[in-house]
Design a protein around this motif. Sequence first.
Motif, mmCIF file in Angstrom:
data_model
loop_
_atom_site.group_PDB
_atom_site.id
_atom_site.type_symbol
_atom_site.label_atom_id
_atom_site.label_comp_id
_atom_site.label_asym_id
_atom_site.label_seq_id
_atom_site.Cartn_x
_atom_site.Cartn_y
_atom_site.Cartn_z
ATOM 1 N N GLU A 110 0.810 -1.210 0.000
ATOM 2 C CA GLU A 110 0.000 0.000 0.000
ATOM 3 C C GLU A 110 0.849 1.268 0.000
ATOM 4 O O GLU A 110 0.484 2.272 -0.590
ATOM 5 C CB GLU A 110 -0.975 0.004 1.182
ATOM 6 N N LEU A 113 1.675 2.322 -3.421
ATOM 7 C CA LEU A 113 0.554 2.613 -4.315
ATOM 8 C C LEU A 113 0.523 4.085 -4.716
ATOM 9 O O LEU A 113 0.318 4.405 -5.893
ATOM 10 C CB LEU A 113 -0.765 2.207 -3.653
ATOM 11 N N LYS A 163 -3.117 -1.855 -12.403
ATOM 12 C CA LYS A 163 -4.193 -2.834 -12.565
ATOM 13 C C LYS A 163 -3.811 -4.154 -11.901
ATOM 14 O O LYS A 163 -4.619 -4.766 -11.199
ATOM 15 C CB LYS A 163 -4.515 -3.066 -14.032
ATOM 16 N N SER A 166 -4.162 -3.877 -8.187
ATOM 17 C CA SER A 166 -5.580 -3.867 -7.802
ATOM 18 C C SER A 166 -6.192 -5.258 -7.919
ATOM 19 O O SER A 166 -6.914 -5.711 -7.024
ATOM 20 C CB SER A 166 -6.356 -2.874 -8.671
ATOM 21 N N ASP A 167 -5.918 -5.939 -9.023
ATOM 22 C CA ASP A 167 -6.456 -7.291 -9.217
ATOM 23 C C ASP A 167 -5.947 -8.244 -8.152
ATOM 24 O O ASP A 167 -6.690 -9.090 -7.637
ATOM 25 C CB ASP A 167 -6.084 -7.828 -10.604
ATOM 26 N N LYS A 169 -5.023 -7.453 -5.125
ATOM 27 C CA LYS A 169 -5.679 -7.108 -3.866
ATOM 28 C C LYS A 169 -7.103 -7.687 -3.841
ATOM 29 O O LYS A 169 -7.539 -8.232 -2.816
ATOM 30 C CB LYS A 169 -5.723 -5.587 -3.693
#
Length: 184
Positions: A110, A113, A163, A166-167, A169
């Motif tokens: 995180e 990010l 992406k 995110s995927d 996660k």
Amino acid sequence: MMDFEALKDAITDILSHHQMAVSKVGAKHVFAVLKKGQSTGYNEMNPAFAMERIEFMARPEADRPAQTHKLDLVDFMLGMVMTKDVTPLILLNSFFNIISFQPPDVTLDEAGLLELLQRVNKEYFDVNNEVMDRLKDGVFDCEDAKVVSKESMHLINVGAQLKYFSDKKISETSGYAVTGKNNK
């Protein structure tokens, strides 16, 4: 109507890159795995033989080619697996106006990010600025396109990392697997 000249150019590029990749890792080894003689293997990757076949298809009056060696899909794929070079696939995709790239290998938490999001924004503005600079003279030529293409790929790569993060996660927290090989 099929554009046989474009097909010839694409196949020449694809087969030439495939041949170079196979030669780099050792054609003898690759052809042994494919259970082919070296001359057969090279003939199947030879753009000249492919051109004869295309010429035969393009012109009904053309003589049937003397050589009918064809690189099949299995050999094409195994060659890329063994050489770890997917340039021929990328060139094939380009012929069909398909953009392709390998997913990034991203290990991100995180804390990273926000930095990644900043990189996405930076790359977006880099592409935007390149296009604007290159259009100042009212012309967008091949050299301009090469620069914008390179900058665009940087944007796509960082976007793919975002992406992928995110995927991953989603997959970790919901049990819904959206990452991994061959998932749609």
